[in-house]
Motif scaffolding. Structure first.
Motif, PDB file in Angstrom:
ATOM      1  N   GLY A 117      -1.556  -5.003  -8.051  1.00  0.00           N
ATOM      2  CA  GLY A 117      -1.371  -4.541  -6.681  1.00  0.00           C
ATOM      3  C   GLY A 117       0.066  -4.168  -6.375  1.00  0.00           C
ATOM      4  O   GLY A 117       0.335  -3.190  -5.662  1.00  0.00           O
ATOM      5  N   VAL A 118       1.005  -4.932  -6.918  1.00  0.00           N
ATOM      6  CA  VAL A 118       2.419  -4.667  -6.663  1.00  0.00           C
ATOM      7  C   VAL A 118       2.844  -3.339  -7.285  1.00  0.00           C
ATOM      8  O   VAL A 118       3.601  -2.567  -6.673  1.00  0.00           O
ATOM      9  CB  VAL A 118       3.284  -5.823  -7.209  1.00  0.00           C
ATOM     10  CG1 VAL A 118       4.769  -5.513  -7.031  1.00  0.00           C
ATOM     11  CG2 VAL A 118       2.938  -7.119  -6.491  1.00  0.00           C
ATOM     12  N   MET A 119       2.356  -3.030  -8.495  1.00  0.00           N
ATOM     13  CA  MET A 119       2.705  -1.763  -9.135  1.00  0.00           C
ATOM     14  C   MET A 119       2.207  -0.575  -8.322  1.00  0.00           C
ATOM     15  O   MET A 119       2.891   0.451  -8.199  1.00  0.00           O
ATOM     16  CB  MET A 119       2.133  -1.713 -10.551  1.00  0.00           C
ATOM     17  CG  MET A 119       2.889  -2.539 -11.564  1.00  0.00           C
ATOM     18  SD  MET A 119       2.318  -2.260 -13.247  1.00  0.00           S
ATOM     19  CE  MET A 119       0.694  -3.026 -13.178  1.00  0.00           C
ATOM     20  N   LYS A 120       1.007  -0.683  -7.763  1.00  0.00           N
ATOM     21  CA  LYS A 120       0.475   0.402  -6.942  1.00  0.00           C
ATOM     22  C   LYS A 120       1.302   0.575  -5.681  1.00  0.00           C
ATOM     23  O   LYS A 120       1.560   1.705  -5.237  1.00  0.00           O
ATOM     24  CB  LYS A 120      -0.982   0.119  -6.587  1.00  0.00           C
ATOM     25  CG  LYS A 120      -1.912   0.174  -7.790  1.00  0.00           C
ATOM     26  CD  LYS A 120      -3.294  -0.303  -7.427  1.00  0.00           C
ATOM     27  CE  LYS A 120      -4.171  -0.392  -8.669  1.00  0.00           C
ATOM     28  NZ  LYS A 120      -5.478  -1.006  -8.371  1.00  0.00           N
ATOM     29  N   SER A 121       1.737  -0.538  -5.101  1.00  0.00           N
ATOM     30  CA  SER A 121       2.586  -0.458  -3.918  1.00  0.00           C
ATOM     31  C   SER A 121       3.915   0.219  -4.242  1.00  0.00           C
ATOM     32  O   SER A 121       4.402   1.054  -3.472  1.00  0.00           O
ATOM     33  CB  SER A 121       2.830  -1.863  -3.357  1.00  0.00           C
ATOM     34  OG  SER A 121       1.625  -2.481  -2.988  1.00  0.00           O
ATOM     35  N   MET A 122       4.495  -0.124  -5.379  1.00  0.00           N
ATOM     36  CA  MET A 122       5.777   0.476  -5.765  1.00  0.00           C
ATOM     37  C   MET A 122       5.606   1.973  -6.034  1.00  0.00           C
ATOM     38  O   MET A 122       6.486   2.772  -5.694  1.00  0.00           O
ATOM     39  CB  MET A 122       6.334  -0.222  -7.010  1.00  0.00           C
ATOM     40  CG  MET A 122       6.753  -1.653  -6.775  1.00  0.00           C
ATOM     41  SD  MET A 122       7.670  -2.365  -8.156  1.00  0.00           S
ATOM     42  CE  MET A 122       9.295  -1.628  -7.922  1.00  0.00           C
ATOM     43  N   THR A 123       4.482   2.356  -6.634  1.00  0.00           N
ATOM     44  CA  THR A 123       4.229   3.777  -6.872  1.00  0.00           C
ATOM     45  C   THR A 123       4.154   4.529  -5.556  1.00  0.00           C
ATOM     46  O   THR A 123       4.718   5.625  -5.411  1.00  0.00           O
ATOM     47  CB  THR A 123       2.928   3.972  -7.662  1.00  0.00           C
ATOM     48  OG1 THR A 123       3.016   3.279  -8.913  1.00  0.00           O
ATOM     49  CG2 THR A 123       2.661   5.438  -7.934  1.00  0.00           C
ATOM     50  N   THR A 181      12.086  -1.594  -4.404  1.00  0.00           N
ATOM     51  CA  THR A 181      11.636  -0.474  -3.574  1.00  0.00           C
ATOM     52  C   THR A 181      11.386  -0.862  -2.120  1.00  0.00           C
ATOM     53  O   THR A 181      11.073  -0.014  -1.305  1.00  0.00           O
ATOM     54  CB  THR A 181      10.344   0.131  -4.146  1.00  0.00           C
ATOM     55  OG1 THR A 181       9.328  -0.884  -4.200  1.00  0.00           O
ATOM     56  CG2 THR A 181      10.575   0.694  -5.537  1.00  0.00           C
ATOM     57  N   THR A 182      11.500  -2.130  -1.803  1.00  0.00           N
ATOM     58  CA  THR A 182      11.323  -2.580  -0.432  1.00  0.00           C
ATOM     59  C   THR A 182      12.452  -3.537  -0.076  1.00  0.00           C
ATOM     60  O   THR A 182      13.152  -4.036  -0.959  1.00  0.00           O
ATOM     61  CB  THR A 182       9.954  -3.276  -0.250  1.00  0.00           C
ATOM     62  OG1 THR A 182       9.729  -3.526   1.136  1.00  0.00           O
ATOM     63  CG2 THR A 182       9.898  -4.591  -1.002  1.00  0.00           C
ATOM     64  N   THR A 183      12.630  -3.792   1.204  1.00  0.00           N
ATOM     65  CA  THR A 183      13.691  -4.695   1.651  1.00  0.00           C
ATOM     66  C   THR A 183      13.148  -6.118   1.746  1.00  0.00           C
ATOM     67  O   THR A 183      12.260  -6.371   2.574  1.00  0.00           O
ATOM     68  CB  THR A 183      14.233  -4.271   3.023  1.00  0.00           C
ATOM     69  OG1 THR A 183      14.695  -2.917   2.948  1.00  0.00           O
ATOM     70  CG2 THR A 183      15.366  -5.180   3.460  1.00  0.00           C
ATOM     71  N   GLY A 233       1.317  -2.356   0.781  1.00  0.00           N
ATOM     72  CA  GLY A 233       1.160  -3.487  -0.133  1.00  0.00           C
ATOM     73  C   GLY A 233      -0.046  -4.337   0.216  1.00  0.00           C
ATOM     74  O   GLY A 233      -0.839  -4.713  -0.656  1.00  0.00           O
ATOM     75  N   ALA A 234      -0.212  -4.630   1.506  1.00  0.00           N
ATOM     76  CA  ALA A 234      -1.357  -5.431   1.932  1.00  0.00           C
ATOM     77  C   ALA A 234      -2.666  -4.697   1.675  1.00  0.00           C
ATOM     78  O   ALA A 234      -3.668  -5.299   1.262  1.00  0.00           O
ATOM     79  CB  ALA A 234      -1.223  -5.781   3.418  1.00  0.00           C
TER      80      ALA A 234
END
Length: 486
Positions: A148-154, A235-237, A422-423
């Motif tokens: 899930g985290v990789m998809k969010s970063m993409t 990629t996020t704060t 992300g969620a």
């Protein structure tokens, strides 16, 4: 007076990608951030490699452990159970990992996941009992928050102009890992027997005949950990630092990542929505499209190696472990080549919905070719015509993978806002992990029953898989022709 375009109300059917005559369609494509994106691709290679390395030798491993007591019909059941345990534990933890990444950042969660992959694969290779295999697979799933985290970063690295291009390359990396995994598992399993001149003197490899194929992806995951630690940028704060989560550190009270919502940001559009806000029509439809193709795919991937390993008399092809590994490796290569060459082009020609439906429809003949292969092999064994059908099946498998990229794009577009990507991804991944928990057990149990009871002439499992395809097509019919927008 015409309304201000920026203040127009947009509903869930509003297209994200406009027609060619509109200005948004002519927006120049943003270049991909290749330095950072390539590290995600490396990570994508490590993930499926660890998952697929056991595929060629899992049936023989179950036989060697002796838990089936010589009952060939039970082999597929226990193989399916090993797959299901991974996804069951992943389903219980992945949403919390993704929510945690909203607080401490994506990078720390990726590093934890890679550590878990490496540790669990070393443990799996050292396992001598079924319960130790179970613990290793559960550890693998519980510590794996990377998907899930990789998809969010993409999604955070791309925009609407280059997203399709990015999703075309991700399956290439995934397929590379899916290719190398079975190849490593097939070639390096039982090395003391297969390569006596090299490994014949190793008592360790004789005692642990499946350690070497497990150690290779475990080492790759460890090396990937180093690359991600040194070079990947966040990629996020992060909302809080990791040190604030440590129990021995004195800190101010902050909301629990697993229970409370992230801190309020400066704009309502940048505020992550509560979990209940994800239960809306478009998120559920996008998640359903992902779950549909995932169910078919995991059912087929768990039945396929067992089918190849099952004797022809019992409904399979009776192939040995190295041959199975080679077939699965070639299958991964074909998929990896097809995605970057054809995905973006077909996306532009067919549109998102038609391409998804085409990909899922290809799974029907893909499944139907399994009993066809056994029928061809019964009179004279695995002859040349059998290999032609195997090649056709491999091509169909490559076509079905187009559905994944489309589903990921729908899920990203369905997110209530960019801060909730992300969620939304983790919510979809939880549902799919539950589906993937059921899929292997259901498909392999149906395969076992088909062999043992000869229901529908031994074809019960293929009817079950065909019903999965029909359900997925029904969900896909609800997808809009173009992407949603916020």
């Amino acid at each position: 007076m015409s309304p201000d375009p920026t203040s127009q109300q947009l509903d869930e059917e509003t297209p994200l990608l406009r027609s060619e005559g509109n200005a948004t369609a002519k927006k120049p494509q943003t270049p991909l951030p290749w330095r950072q994106f390539s590290m995600l691709l490396v990570l994508q290679i490590a993930e499926p490699m660890t998952a697929q390395v056991i595929s060629p030798f899992a049936p023989q491993l179950i036989r060697d452990i002796g838990i089936t007591h010589g009952d060939e019909a039970l082999v597929s059941f226990y193989v399916g159970l090993l797959y299901s345990l991974f996804f069951a534990t992943e389903a219980l933890t992945i949403f919390h990992w993704s929510r945690l990444s909203d607080y401490i950042g994506r990078k720390p969660v990726l590093l934890i996941g890679l550590f878990g992959l490496s540790l669990s694969m070393f443990c799996f290779g050292l396992s001598k009992t079924f319960w130790s295999l179970v613990i290793s697979r559960c550890l693998n799933g519980a510590l794996n928050g990377n998907i899930g985290v990789m998809k969010s970063m993409t999604a955070e690295m791309t925009d609407s102009t280059n997203m399709a291009r990015a999703w075309a390359f991700i399956p290439l990396a995934w397929s590379s890992g899916s290719t190398l995994g079975p190849l490593i598992g097939g070639e390096l399993a039982r090395p003391a027997d297969r390569f006596p001149n090299i490994f014949g003197g190793s008592e360790f490899l004789k005692k642990y005949p499946y350690f070497l194929p497990c150690a290779v992806p475990a080492t790759v995951s460890a090396l990937t950990w180093i690359v991600i630690f040194l070079y990947l940028k966040e990629t996020t704060t992060p909302q809080i630092s990791i040190s604030q989560l440590l129990p021995w550190k004195k800190r101010k009270v902050v909301p629990s990542p697993a229970l409370g919502p992230p801190p309020v940001s400066s704009s309502i559009n940048d505020k992550p929505v509560p979990i209940r806000a994800l239960f809306v029509r478009r998120v559920l439809i996008a998640t359903g499209s992902y779950a549909g193709i995932a169910l078919i795919d995991i059912a087929f991937r768990t039945v396929q190696p067992v089918f190849y390993a099952t004797p022809i008399l019992f409904g399979g092809l009776g192939l040995d472990t190295p041959t199975i590994g080679t077939i699965l490796a070639v299958q991964g290569i074909v998929n990896g080549v097809m995605q970057p060459l054809a995905f973006a082009r077909l996306h532009d020609i067919m549109g998102v919905k038609k391409l998804w439906l085409f990909a899922v429809t290809c799974t029907l003949p893909m499944v139907a070719l399994l009993p066809t292969l056994n029928t061809l092999a019964r009179p004279s064994g695995v002859i040349q015509s059998v290999w032609y059908v195997v090649a056709l099946q491999i091509a169909l498998v490559g076509c079905t993978k187009f559905a994944y990229g489309i589903s990921f794009m729908y899920i990203t577009a369905a997110s209530p806002n960019r801060a909730s990507v992300g969620a939304t991804n983790s919510f979809a991944q939880v549902i799919v992990s539950v589906i993937r928990t059921v899929g292997p057990a259901a498909a392999n149990s149906a395969f076992s029953i088909s062999i043992e009871k000869q229901y529908l002439g031994g074809n019960l499992v293929y009817c079950v898989m065909a019903s999965m395809v029909c359900m997925a097509i029904g969900v896909g019919a609800l997808l809009p022709r173009t992407m949603w927008t916020n």
